[in-house]
Design an enzyme around this catalytic site. Structure first.
Site, PDB file in Angstrom:
ATOM      1  CB  SER A 136     -10.049  -6.559  -5.872  1.00  0.00           C
ATOM      2  OG  SER A 136     -10.728  -5.478  -6.466  1.00  0.00           O
ATOM      3  CB  THR A 137      -5.872  -9.834  -3.913  1.00  0.00           C
ATOM      4  OG1 THR A 137      -4.600  -9.190  -4.057  1.00  0.00           O
ATOM      5  CG2 THR A 137      -6.366 -10.325  -5.253  1.00  0.00           C
ATOM      6  N   GLY A 138      -6.110  -7.108  -1.727  1.00  0.00           N
ATOM      7  CA  GLY A 138      -5.579  -6.617  -0.453  1.00  0.00           C
ATOM      8  C   GLY A 138      -6.713  -6.121   0.423  1.00  0.00           C
ATOM      9  CB  ILE A 154       4.039  -2.768  -8.926  1.00  0.00           C
ATOM     10  CG1 ILE A 154       3.648  -2.752 -10.404  1.00  0.00           C
ATOM     11  CG2 ILE A 154       3.355  -1.644  -8.154  1.00  0.00           C
ATOM     12  CD1 ILE A 154       2.199  -3.131 -10.673  1.00  0.00           C
ATOM     13  CE1 TYR A 189     -11.210  -0.843  -1.654  1.00  0.00           C
ATOM     14  CE2 TYR A 189     -11.491  -1.206  -3.995  1.00  0.00           C
ATOM     15  CZ  TYR A 189     -11.455  -0.344  -2.916  1.00  0.00           C
ATOM     16  OH  TYR A 189     -11.671   0.997  -3.109  1.00  0.00           O
ATOM     17  N   GLY A 212      -1.951   0.459   0.779  1.00  0.00           N
ATOM     18  CA  GLY A 212      -1.526  -0.648  -0.083  1.00  0.00           C
ATOM     19  C   GLY A 212      -0.677  -0.178  -1.253  1.00  0.00           C
ATOM     20  CB  VAL A 213      -0.369  -1.529  -4.689  1.00  0.00           C
ATOM     21  CG1 VAL A 213      -1.733  -1.395  -5.320  1.00  0.00           C
ATOM     22  CG2 VAL A 213       0.726  -1.476  -5.731  1.00  0.00           C
ATOM     23  CG  ASP A 214      -3.965   4.332  -4.398  1.00  0.00           C
ATOM     24  OD1 ASP A 214      -3.253   5.061  -5.103  1.00  0.00           O
ATOM     25  OD2 ASP A 214      -5.153   4.578  -4.150  1.00  0.00           O
TER      26      ASP A 214
HETATM   27  P1  ADP Z   1      -7.111  -3.338  -3.126  1.00  0.00           P
HETATM   28  O1  ADP Z   1      -7.672  -2.178  -2.322  1.00  0.00           O
HETATM   29  O2  ADP Z   1      -7.516  -3.285  -4.590  1.00  0.00           O
HETATM   30  O3  ADP Z   1      -7.374  -4.655  -2.485  1.00  0.00           O
HETATM   31  P2  ADP Z   1      -4.331  -3.298  -2.144  1.00  0.00           P
HETATM   32  O4  ADP Z   1      -3.286  -2.284  -2.495  1.00  0.00           O
HETATM   33  O5  ADP Z   1      -4.792  -3.365  -0.739  1.00  0.00           O
HETATM   34  O6  ADP Z   1      -5.533  -3.040  -3.185  1.00  0.00           O
HETATM   35  O7  ADP Z   1      -3.809  -4.739  -2.549  1.00  0.00           O
HETATM   36  C1  ADP Z   1      -3.684  -5.196  -3.865  1.00  0.00           C
HETATM   37  C2  ADP Z   1      -2.491  -6.121  -3.985  1.00  0.00           C
HETATM   38  O8  ADP Z   1      -1.297  -5.351  -4.104  1.00  0.00           O
HETATM   39  C3  ADP Z   1      -2.273  -7.039  -2.780  1.00  0.00           C
HETATM   40  O9  ADP Z   1      -2.024  -8.359  -3.265  1.00  0.00           O
HETATM   41  C4  ADP Z   1      -1.023  -6.460  -2.112  1.00  0.00           C
HETATM   42  O10 ADP Z   1      -0.250  -7.455  -1.463  1.00  0.00           O
HETATM   43  C5  ADP Z   1      -0.281  -5.920  -3.291  1.00  0.00           C
HETATM   44  N1  ADP Z   1       0.722  -4.859  -3.072  1.00  0.00           N
HETATM   45  C6  ADP Z   1       0.828  -3.973  -2.051  1.00  0.00           C
HETATM   46  N2  ADP Z   1       1.877  -3.152  -2.252  1.00  0.00           N
HETATM   47  C7  ADP Z   1       2.465  -3.531  -3.435  1.00  0.00           C
HETATM   48  C8  ADP Z   1       3.600  -3.103  -4.192  1.00  0.00           C
HETATM   49  N3  ADP Z   1       4.349  -2.075  -3.795  1.00  0.00           N
HETATM   50  N4  ADP Z   1       3.890  -3.755  -5.353  1.00  0.00           N
HETATM   51  C9  ADP Z   1       3.134  -4.784  -5.781  1.00  0.00           C
HETATM   52  N5  ADP Z   1       2.052  -5.229  -5.127  1.00  0.00           N
HETATM   53  C10 ADP Z   1       1.728  -4.629  -3.951  1.00  0.00           C
END
Ligand code: ADP
Length: 176
Positions: free
Chosen positions: A121-123, A15, A125, A36-38
């Site tokens: 929330s699917t990672g 993303i 969380y 994760g994505v954050d």
């Molecule tokens: P949460 O804590 O809300 O679960 P996460 O970041 O752990 O957030 O995961 C949320 C989703 O983002 C997961 O499906 C994960 O595979 C996905 N994700 C992780 N990194 C990226 C990225 N760079 N771009 C897009 N999606 C990502």
């Protein structure tokens, strides 16, 4: 405003690479960064993003807050706080729908035409992916029906398996 089908896209990839008006971050309520994505968004945006986040005093679960995108191709980041999955009996579905809706409202108020969401929330969380994608598609579809401005909403999937779940959910949006 095109047909609903034309306004929802499913993309497989990172993303942080997307040139849209706003990308949504799956943040935690401190807004001070995480994994994760954050973590990926903060690394790509640079340290100015964390500096702006520190001024926001956190964010409630089910809500979202706006920052600039700094070094990202996206102009804005909308930091949405999804629920931690605790079995489904603690209002998780409502909270997940709420953070999608709030993100869309903020994007629309800001004049955004294009927005991309990760699967909130699917990672870490732990929200079950099939249920979460259903809620995401249903909430976005409802919003687009009453908002003529947003041109495209992209569901950005880190892998093909997740993209397949979105394709199924888009085929039967009523089941979200
Ligand atoms: P949460 O804590 O809300 O679960 P996460 O970041 O752990 O957030 O995961 C949320 C989703 O983002 C997961 O499906 C994960 O595979 C996905 N994700 C992780 N990194 C990226 C990225 N760079 N771009 C897009 N999606 C990502």
């Amino acid at each position: 405003m095109g047909a609903l089908d034309d306004r929802i896209r499913i993309h497989t990839g990172d993303i942080t690479r997307l040139s849209v008006d706003a990308i949504v971050n799956a943040a935690n309520s401190s807004l001070l960064g995480g994994g994760g994505v954050d973590g990926a968004i903060h690394r790509a945006a640079g340290p100015e993003l964390a500096a702006e986040c520190r001024t926001l005093n956190g964010c409630e679960t089910g809500d979202a807050k706006l920052t600039r995108g700094y070094r990202l191709p996206a102009r804005y980041v909308i930091h949405a706080v999804g629920p931690v999955w605790q079995g489904g009996g603690l209002g998780e579905a409502k909270l997940l729908a709420s953070c999608y809706r709030r993100s869309l409202e903020i994007a629309s108020d800001q004049g955004c035409l294009t927005i991309a969401f990760p699967a909130i929330s699917t990672g870490i969380y732990g929200y079950p992916k099939d249920e979460a994608t259903g809620i995401a598609v249903h909430t976005v579809t409802d919003f687009l029906r009453q908002d003529p401005q947003l041109e495209t909403v992209t569901f950005c999937c880190f892998d093909e398996r997740l993209a397949e779940l979105y394709r199924r959910a888009v085929a039967v949006p009523g089941e979200g």
